[in-house]
Design a protein around this motif. Structure first.
Motif, PDB file in Angstrom:
ATOM      1  N   ALA A   1      -4.382  -6.310  -1.535  1.00  0.00           N
ATOM      2  CA  ALA A   1      -5.072  -5.032  -1.749  1.00  0.00           C
ATOM      3  C   ALA A   1      -4.467  -4.274  -2.920  1.00  0.00           C
TER       4      ALA A   1
ATOM      5  N   VAL B   1     -11.313  -2.007   0.872  1.00  0.00           N
ATOM      6  CA  VAL B   1     -10.824  -1.288  -0.303  1.00  0.00           C
ATOM      7  C   VAL B   1     -11.978  -1.179  -1.286  1.00  0.00           C
TER       8      VAL B   1
ATOM      9  N   GLU C   1      -1.303  -6.735   2.201  1.00  0.00           N
ATOM     10  CA  GLU C   1      -1.023  -5.512   1.435  1.00  0.00           C
ATOM     11  C   GLU C   1      -0.879  -5.827  -0.056  1.00  0.00           C
TER      12      GLU C   1
ATOM     13  N   LEU D   1       0.816  -1.218   0.000  1.00  0.00           N
ATOM     14  CA  LEU D   1       0.000   0.000   0.000  1.00  0.00           C
ATOM     15  C   LEU D   1       0.849   1.267   0.000  1.00  0.00           C
TER      16      LEU D   1
ATOM     17  N   VAL E   1      -8.298   7.945   2.126  1.00  0.00           N
ATOM     18  CA  VAL E   1      -7.924   7.060   3.220  1.00  0.00           C
ATOM     19  C   VAL E   1      -8.753   7.408   4.439  1.00  0.00           C
TER      20      VAL E   1
ATOM     21  N   LEU F   1      -9.435   3.587   0.859  1.00  0.00           N
ATOM     22  CA  LEU F   1      -8.878   2.639   1.814  1.00  0.00           C
ATOM     23  C   LEU F   1      -9.480   2.944   3.177  1.00  0.00           C
TER      24      LEU F   1
ATOM     25  N   TYR G   1      -9.441   1.741   7.037  1.00  0.00           N
ATOM     26  CA  TYR G   1      -8.797   0.933   8.067  1.00  0.00           C
ATOM     27  C   TYR G   1      -9.737   0.768   9.250  1.00  0.00           C
TER      28      TYR G   1
END
Length: 390
Positions: free
Chosen positions: A290, A323, A287, A254, A275, A314, A316
């Motif tokens: 993604a 994603v 990672e 990422l 993000v 993205l 988290y």
């Protein structure tokens, strides 16, 4: 000097010699048991009734016939029958361990007949006991031989299953590498194709734009060669055998997503990167998954909807990462739409499944296309990702 296990013929020869010695020692008790002592003829017949078992691994039926014949001659000559029984017993076990039940049954019947014949010749008063002994010994030898044969068959089946499993694993690994190469080549060549067309179109009227396009082509092709070199480095057998030499470049993750977005923007597709949440390091495999999903999604937009605007999000979460890649569907080229799943979409689904995630791919109700990938980021998922990409 390294120890080597003895060959089967050597083992069988030693076994035969040991049986000959035991039989000859037992024969010394013949007189005490009321039988004639061993003479030169008896010694020869005892050897012939046992020594051929050295070849039991190569010709079990011939060996059984030879030792039974020698045993019959020995018994007919009036010697103590017990002395000549060891060779036929081992020969019968060997036949049962390598031949099918029908053949083994015939050999067991011959063994029983010889044993009963010994009782008849010796004028035994307990023929019922002699017959029972013959049947019990032949049944026990047949059973142990059958178990040995089944164990050998199961071992062969296990080896065949292991070989087949290894072939499947190799095929799956080749498929994974093929999808990896597809992702790399398809993305970079799409960027190169778009930029090459742009440079040709403005080469005379706008040299600055043409130079920028050629620069983007150089960067994209350089990145493609770098990733291809890394994967080929991993595939080289001599490098895999050298633990001190690793891949020339790290797995894309990422952290390199910004460079990927910039390349796609240079190809003419406006891409916005968003993000949500606090970015944190994830397992390398997670990672990579993604990154490849985003790469494949943007590559499809470059190929099939070159005027579309795209958004990469993205998110988290505490235990998972999401994603989302969407586009507005502008400039869709119907002739270029893939028929069926395509290798890229199949690869995305398999990547998500590999890391315990889910993926949704399809058109949006408001127009355009959307890819929604959810990956777990727990410690267990992280360990799986590390093991997979090691």
């Amino acid at each position: 000097m390294r120890f080597r296990p003895p060959r089967p013929l050597a083992v069988d020869t030693l076994t035969a010699l040991a049986m000959v010695c035991v039989a000859l020692l037992l024969g010394q008790e013949s007189v005490a048991q009321g039988w004639p002592g061993l003479d030169r003829t008896a010694y020869v017949l005892v050897v012939l009734a046992h020594l051929p078992v050295a070849l039991r691994g190569r010709a079990p039926l011939v060996v059984l016939a030879a030792v039974e014949t020698a045993s019959v001659v020995y018994i007919s000559a009036g010697y103590w029958p017990v002395v000549s029984t060891f060779g036929p017993m081992l020969a019968l076990y060997t036949v049962a361990s390598v031949r099918q039940a029908r053949t083994t049954a015939v050999c067991a019947a011959v063994f029983v007949a010889v044993w009963v014949y010994a009782g008849i010749v010796s004028d035994s008063d307990a023929m019922a006991s002699v017959v029972a002994q013959a049947l019990v010994f032949s049944a026990v030898l047949w059973r142990f031989g059958y178990l040995a044969r089944r164990a050998a068959e199961l071992a062969r089946e296990l080896r065949a299953e292991q070989a087949e499993r290894s072939r499947r694993e190799v095929a799956e690994e080749r498929g994974r590498m093929a999808r990896e190469l597809h992702d790399v080549v398809a993305h970079h060549m799409s960027v190169v194709s778009v930029q090459a067309g742009l440079a040709r179109f403005v080469f005379d009227s706008d040299p600055a734009t043409a130079r920028a396009a050629l620069g983007t082509i150089g960067d994209a092709s350089g990145d493609a060669l770098e990733e291809l070199r890394r994967m080929l480095q991993v595939l080289r057998e001599e490098d895999l055998r050298d633990p001190d030499r690793g891949p020339e470049a790290p797995m894309p993750g990422l952290a390199r997503l910004g460079d990927l977005v910039e390349r796609v923007r240079a190809g003419g597709v406006p891409v916005e990167l968003r993000v949500e949440g606090t970015p944190r390091p994830l397992a390398p495999g997670v990672e990579l998954c993604a990154y490849r999903v985003v790469q494949e999604s943007l590559t499809n937009i470059l190929k099939h909807a070159h005027r579309a605007a795209a958004v990469v999000e993205l998110r988290y979460g505490e235990h998972e990462m999401t994603v989302v890649i969407t586009d507005d569907g502008e400039g869709v080229i119907p002739d270029r739409l893939p028929v069926g799943g395509g290798h890229g979409l199949i690869g995305m689904r398999e990547r998500a499944k590999l890391y315990g995630g889910t993926i949704s791919i399809g058109p949006r109700s408001e127009g355009g296309f959307a890819v929604l990938l959810t990956l777990p980021t727990t410690a267990r998922a992280a360990r799986r990702g590390d093991e997979t990409t090691a």
